[in-house]
Structures are given as structure tokens and as C-alpha cells.
Design an enzyme around this catalytic site. Sequence first.
Site, short mmCIF file in Angstrom:
data_model
loop_
_atom_site.label_atom_id
_atom_site.label_comp_id
_atom_site.label_asym_id
_atom_site.label_seq_id
_atom_site.Cartn_x
_atom_site.Cartn_y
_atom_site.Cartn_z
N ALA A 14 96.51 78.63 -35.23
CA ALA A 14 96.38 78.25 -33.76
C ALA A 14 95.61 78.79 -33.08
O ALA A 14 95.30 78.06 -31.98
CB ALA A 14 98.06 78.50 -33.25
N GLY B 116 97.79 85.63 -29.01
CA GLY B 116 97.32 86.67 -30.16
C GLY B 116 98.26 86.46 -31.34
O GLY B 116 99.00 85.57 -31.25
N TYR C 215 71.44 43.37 -55.72
CA TYR C 215 72.59 43.52 -54.85
C TYR C 215 73.81 42.70 -55.58
O TYR C 215 73.67 41.43 -55.48
CB TYR C 215 72.48 43.34 -53.37
CG TYR C 215 73.95 43.25 -52.64
CD1 TYR C 215 74.41 44.65 -52.69
CD2 TYR C 215 74.47 42.23 -52.34
CE1 TYR C 215 75.83 44.55 -52.08
CE2 TYR C 215 75.82 42.04 -51.68
CZ TYR C 215 76.54 43.40 -51.59
OH TYR C 215 77.63 43.70 -50.79
N ARG D 291 84.58 81.44 -31.48
CA ARG D 291 83.42 81.96 -31.80
C ARG D 291 82.71 80.82 -32.73
O ARG D 291 81.45 80.89 -33.14
CB ARG D 291 83.64 83.05 -32.78
CG ARG D 291 83.64 84.35 -32.03
CD ARG D 291 84.23 85.55 -32.64
NE ARG D 291 85.92 85.47 -33.06
CZ ARG D 291 86.47 86.61 -33.71
NH1 ARG D 291 85.86 87.54 -34.05
NH2 ARG D 291 87.97 86.04 -34.00
N LEU E 68 98.63 81.70 -40.12
CA LEU E 68 98.40 81.60 -38.53
C LEU E 68 97.11 80.72 -38.18
O LEU E 68 96.01 81.23 -38.75
CB LEU E 68 98.05 82.95 -38.23
CG LEU E 68 99.10 84.26 -38.53
CD1 LEU E 68 98.77 85.41 -37.92
CD2 LEU E 68 100.50 83.63 -37.71
N GLU F 208 91.85 97.45 -33.82
CA GLU F 208 90.65 96.32 -33.70
C GLU F 208 89.25 96.83 -33.46
O GLU F 208 89.20 97.81 -32.67
CB GLU F 208 91.38 95.26 -32.76
CG GLU F 208 92.49 94.32 -33.15
CD GLU F 208 92.27 93.78 -34.67
OE1 GLU F 208 91.46 92.89 -34.57
OE2 GLU F 208 93.02 94.32 -35.35
N ASN G 22 76.89 37.13 -50.61
CA ASN G 22 78.47 37.15 -50.88
C ASN G 22 79.13 36.99 -49.44
O ASN G 22 80.27 36.76 -49.39
CB ASN G 22 79.09 38.41 -51.36
CG ASN G 22 78.50 39.58 -50.67
OD1 ASN G 22 77.47 39.69 -49.91
ND2 ASN G 22 79.32 40.73 -50.69
N TYR G 23 78.33 36.94 -48.39
CA TYR G 23 78.80 37.08 -46.96
C TYR G 23 78.33 35.66 -46.42
O TYR G 23 77.07 35.71 -46.20
CB TYR G 23 78.45 38.16 -46.21
CG TYR G 23 79.08 38.49 -45.00
CD1 TYR G 23 80.49 38.42 -44.77
CD2 TYR G 23 78.22 38.62 -43.85
CE1 TYR G 23 80.96 38.38 -43.51
CE2 TYR G 23 78.77 38.77 -42.55
CZ TYR G 23 80.21 38.74 -42.38
OH TYR G 23 80.83 38.93 -41.03
N ASN H 12 72.40 39.80 -68.27
CA ASN H 12 71.25 40.39 -67.79
C ASN H 12 71.02 39.98 -66.41
O ASN H 12 71.00 38.70 -66.05
CB ASN H 12 69.95 40.02 -68.57
CG ASN H 12 68.75 41.08 -68.18
OD1 ASN H 12 68.78 42.00 -68.73
ND2 ASN H 12 68.03 40.32 -67.20
C1 UD1 Z 1 92.40 89.41 -37.36
C2 UD1 Z 1 93.14 91.07 -37.23
C3 UD1 Z 1 92.10 92.07 -37.88
C4 UD1 Z 1 91.71 91.63 -39.28
C5 UD1 Z 1 91.20 90.15 -39.38
C6 UD1 Z 1 90.93 89.69 -40.85
C7 UD1 Z 1 94.66 90.63 -35.24
C8 UD1 Z 1 94.78 91.15 -34.12
N1 UD1 Z 1 93.60 91.15 -35.95
O1 UD1 Z 1 91.44 89.61 -36.50
O2 UD1 Z 1 92.91 93.20 -37.81
O3 UD1 Z 1 90.72 92.36 -39.88
O4 UD1 Z 1 92.05 89.13 -38.68
O5 UD1 Z 1 90.46 88.45 -40.80
O6 UD1 Z 1 95.44 90.04 -36.02
N2 UD1 Z 1 95.67 82.92 -34.39
C9 UD1 Z 1 96.67 82.25 -33.89
N3 UD1 Z 1 97.27 82.39 -32.79
C10 UD1 Z 1 96.69 83.32 -31.74
C11 UD1 Z 1 95.27 83.92 -32.08
C12 UD1 Z 1 95.02 83.69 -33.49
O7 UD1 Z 1 97.53 81.46 -34.63
O8 UD1 Z 1 97.01 83.20 -30.49
C13 UD1 Z 1 95.43 82.74 -35.78
C14 UD1 Z 1 93.73 82.30 -35.87
O9 UD1 Z 1 93.70 80.79 -35.83
C15 UD1 Z 1 93.23 82.84 -37.11
C16 UD1 Z 1 94.17 83.98 -37.34
O10 UD1 Z 1 95.12 84.03 -36.59
O11 UD1 Z 1 93.53 81.79 -38.48
C17 UD1 Z 1 93.55 85.54 -37.00
O12 UD1 Z 1 92.70 85.36 -35.69
P1 UD1 Z 1 91.42 85.73 -35.22
O13 UD1 Z 1 91.30 85.53 -33.91
O14 UD1 Z 1 90.35 85.23 -36.35
O15 UD1 Z 1 91.44 87.31 -35.65
P2 UD1 Z 1 90.21 88.23 -36.16
O16 UD1 Z 1 89.69 88.65 -34.82
O17 UD1 Z 1 89.69 87.62 -37.13
MG MG Z 2 89.58 85.98 -38.10
#
Ligand code: UD1
Ligand code: MG
Length: 458
Positions: A10, A91, A375, A15, A8, A164, A395-396, A386
Site C-alpha cells: 500500500a 506504516g 505489406y 522514493r 504489504l 530502522e 486492405n483499407y 511468391n
Molecule cells: C522495511 C522494513 C525494514 C526492512 C525493509 C526490507 C519496516 C518499518 N521497515 O523498510 O526493516 O529492512 O523493509 O525491504 O517495516 N507499506 C504498506 N503500508 C504502509 C507502508 C508501507 O503497505 O503504510 C508497504 C510498502 O508498499 C512496501 C512495504 O510495505 O511494499 C515496505 O515498506 P517500505 O516503505 O518499502 O519499507 P522500507 O523502508 O523498505
Molecule cells: Mg522497501
Amino acid sequence: MSVRAIVLAAGKGTRMKSARPKVLHELCGRPMLWYALRALRDAGVESVTVVTNGEVSPHVANIAASAGHAAAGRASDRTAVSAVIQEPQLGTGHAVQTALAQLPAGAGTILVVNGDMPLVDAELLRAALAERAHALALVTARMPLPSAFGRVVRDGERVARIVEARDATDDELSIDEMNAGLYVYDEGKLRAACAELGHDNAQGEYYLTDTIANFAARGERIVPVLAADYRSVLGVNDRVELAAAAALLNRRVCERHMRAGVTIVDPATTYLEPDLTIAPDVTILPNTTIGRATRIGAHSEIGPNARLQNARIGEHVVVTDSVVADSEIGDFAFVGPWAHVRAGSVVGTGGRIGNFVEVKTSELGPGVKAGHLAYLGDATVGDRTNIGAGTITCNYDGVVKNRTTIGKDAFIGSNSSLVAPLGIGDRALTGAGSVVIRDVAEGDRVAGNPARILPQKP
Ligand code: UD1
Ligand code: MG
């Protein structure tokens, strides 16, 4: 093994407060995403789908290749890393739905790993995969509070759900067992659970973590796999966590080399990339950064204050207070202090490149000495020659770079300007302050501006 991984990657990474997507931020010289891909490769998982956004997706093939995976193929390719775009990002659950929609349905195992956990290692992936006969293996970790991780809520011994931090009650927030962000699912059951995800939560997102309650409600077996060390699952969500993870990773790399016989005087100020080859009995002194496939031979001493990038360093070499990039340093050579060797240069065995000397795209034979303030650009210098202080290869000419070729056992006097293209023969000599604009034959002595041939010594 019939395992496909979904990474994952995306998320916008809001933050991080960055124009750059989170998983492309670097730790120890590699993008965050590289580490998850490397751990998967080390665990033997070659079939990987990375869920990305439009900005990350063009980089996936390169990152995967540098992490050691086979070249990226089509999304349906079962033995390669491929990228699918999740747009918009709704998500982690939606990210997995997006990946599954692109994959031919199968009866295998799906490992899901967050792309923002660069400390994850193959050992933990293997421990989770070992439970793949069950409906779900969920990696958890006991972690100091307070924490922003999802909490693992248990019903007696059984895992009941994940909540969460933002959705948790005070009681739930006091739970110190966290969701790591690493799951091994039975594919059919994952598909069924994903189809039922909602988004009734603080962020209005489809949470992958809601599949846990879904599995529990269906009476499926959820096997918790407790990580031995919570630091191996730390997620990186902002730049404070990025720096903390980088320090842990760096420490881990330093420790691997120290255990293999390398002396690192101060690991806290020694910055190593993951893929270096450093022989036993090398000593690395403080404030040193070593990256990009550098190799260092036995008994060499690097630092303090050195930076090596893609360097081949021989045995018994000293590089002190200097930069060596894309170049090779022969055995017993001495570089520094304050030297810069770069762009495909070779310093021969026993050579000496000293204070304020820059060597660029030049090949210096064994025993060549350029001790001070020179240089050498686009030059070939023969054995034992030496190079006096203040020597410059001009050179240039304002349009193109020209080469200077100097023979063996030559003596280039201090402050010589060698106007390229230029050839200087074996055992030739240029006097101090010469401006050499014409070739100098073997054994000849020249001086002046422009340099003229001097009578031979009686
Ligand atoms: C997530 C978990 C949390 C866990 C923590 C561990 C969920 C809802 N929560 O929280 O329980 O303790 O990771 O690090 O899964 N991403 C996507 N597409 C999206 C959203 C996120 O690909 O739409 C990817 C992000 O790029 C990231 C990963 O999913 O690499 C986790 O997403 P992030 O937003 O960091 O979740 P956390 O709040 O860290
Ligand atoms: Mg995370």
C-alpha cells in the site's frame, strides 16, 4: 496448510518519484507485486491478503491470476487472493493491523511479506514456513554496508529488536545483519503485538518491525532464518534499485534456460520474461527481448536484435533483427532481417519473410516467400506462392478492412497493388506494377493499371 499471507503493497513509494504506485512498476515484463504473489503460489500459500491503496487495488485480481492464483474472492475467502485498502498509509505495522482487522481471527500462521521484494523465491518462503511452530520466524540476511535496511539487533544469540536505519545509532548502523521484510508469525501473538504498536520514531509511523522487541519482551521464541544470498531479499525503493533487481531477475531467468540447454550468447543484453517455454538447443543472440508466454521450438535461432511477444516459434526457425507479436512461425521458416509479423499472423512451414516486410493478421501457407519490402494485411496466401518486392495488399478502403485471398503457387509480380476485397486463384500471375482491382481466376495472368487479363503463354 493453515497459512495466510499478508502482502504489504500500500505504500506510496515516494522514493520512486512516480505517478505510478511502486508495486506496479515492472521488472522483466511483470509488475513488482507479481513476483511476491508468484513466490507465494510456488510455496503453496493460496490464501493471500494484499494490503493496497486505491490505485493498486483494482489491479490485484489480474496480477494474482497471471501469477497463477485462483480468482480473487471476498476478503474472507480462505483460498484466494483478496485486496484490502489501507487509507491513509501509516506504516507497515498499520498495514498489518488493517489486514488483520478484515480477517476472521484464527489460530493459524500468518506470513507477512513486503510487496517490494521481487527477488524473493519460494525456497526462502518454505524455509521460513518450516519454523512456523515458533512464535516468530524472522528472515534476515548478511549484507554489505552501507545499507538502508532495518538492522537486526541481537542480545547474544537472541534476536532482541529491529532498528530502522533512520532511527539507528552509529553502532547499530555498523550491524550487517538486515531485516529482509519477511516474517512468519503465530497469528494470536501477532494480533496481540500489533495492538500495542506505537509510532514514536523518525517517520512517525507504526512499524511492523517493532513487533520483534514486543515478542522478545514477552519471552517469545524468535527464530532467525538467514537467507543464503542477500540478493534474494533486496527491497526496491527507488529506480536505481528497480534496475538492479531487474538485472538480477533477468540473469536468474537466463540462467534457468541456459541450464535447460538454451544457448544465450549474451545474457546481459537478452531480456526474458519469467514464463517462457524455450526448447533445448535454441540459440538466442544479443539484444533480444522475449516476453508474454512465447514458446520457441528446438534448434531455432533468435536474434540478434529481435523482439518476440506472445509468439509461437516452431523448430529450426530463424528470426533475425525482427519483431514477432501475437503470431505463429512454422518450422524451418526464416524471418528477417527487419521484418514485422503481428496481430494473429501465421507464417507456414519453410516460409520466408524478409527485409522490410510487414505481415498483419495474415495466414501464409507453407513455403510462401515475401522476401522484400511488402505489406500483407488481412491476407490469406496459399502454399508456395511468391510475393514480389513492393507488393501491397490495399486492405483499407478508408472505412473497413478487406481481405485478400491468394491461391497456391501464384506469382505476384514486383510492385503489385492488390486492392481488397480481392481473390487471386491458384497459379495466377500478376505482372510487375499491376494494380489489381478485380478477382483473378485460377491460372490467369494479369498486368497493368487497372490490371487486364493477358493472353496465356503459348
Ligand atoms: C522495511 C522494513 C525494514 C526492512 C525493509 C526490507 C519496516 C518499518 N521497515 O523498510 O526493516 O529492512 O523493509 O525491504 O517495516 N507499506 C504498506 N503500508 C504502509 C507502508 C508501507 O503497505 O503504510 C508497504 C510498502 O508498499 C512496501 C512495504 O510495505 O511494499 C515496505 O515498506 P517500505 O516503505 O518499502 O519499507 P522500507 O523502508 O523498505
Ligand atoms: Mg522497501
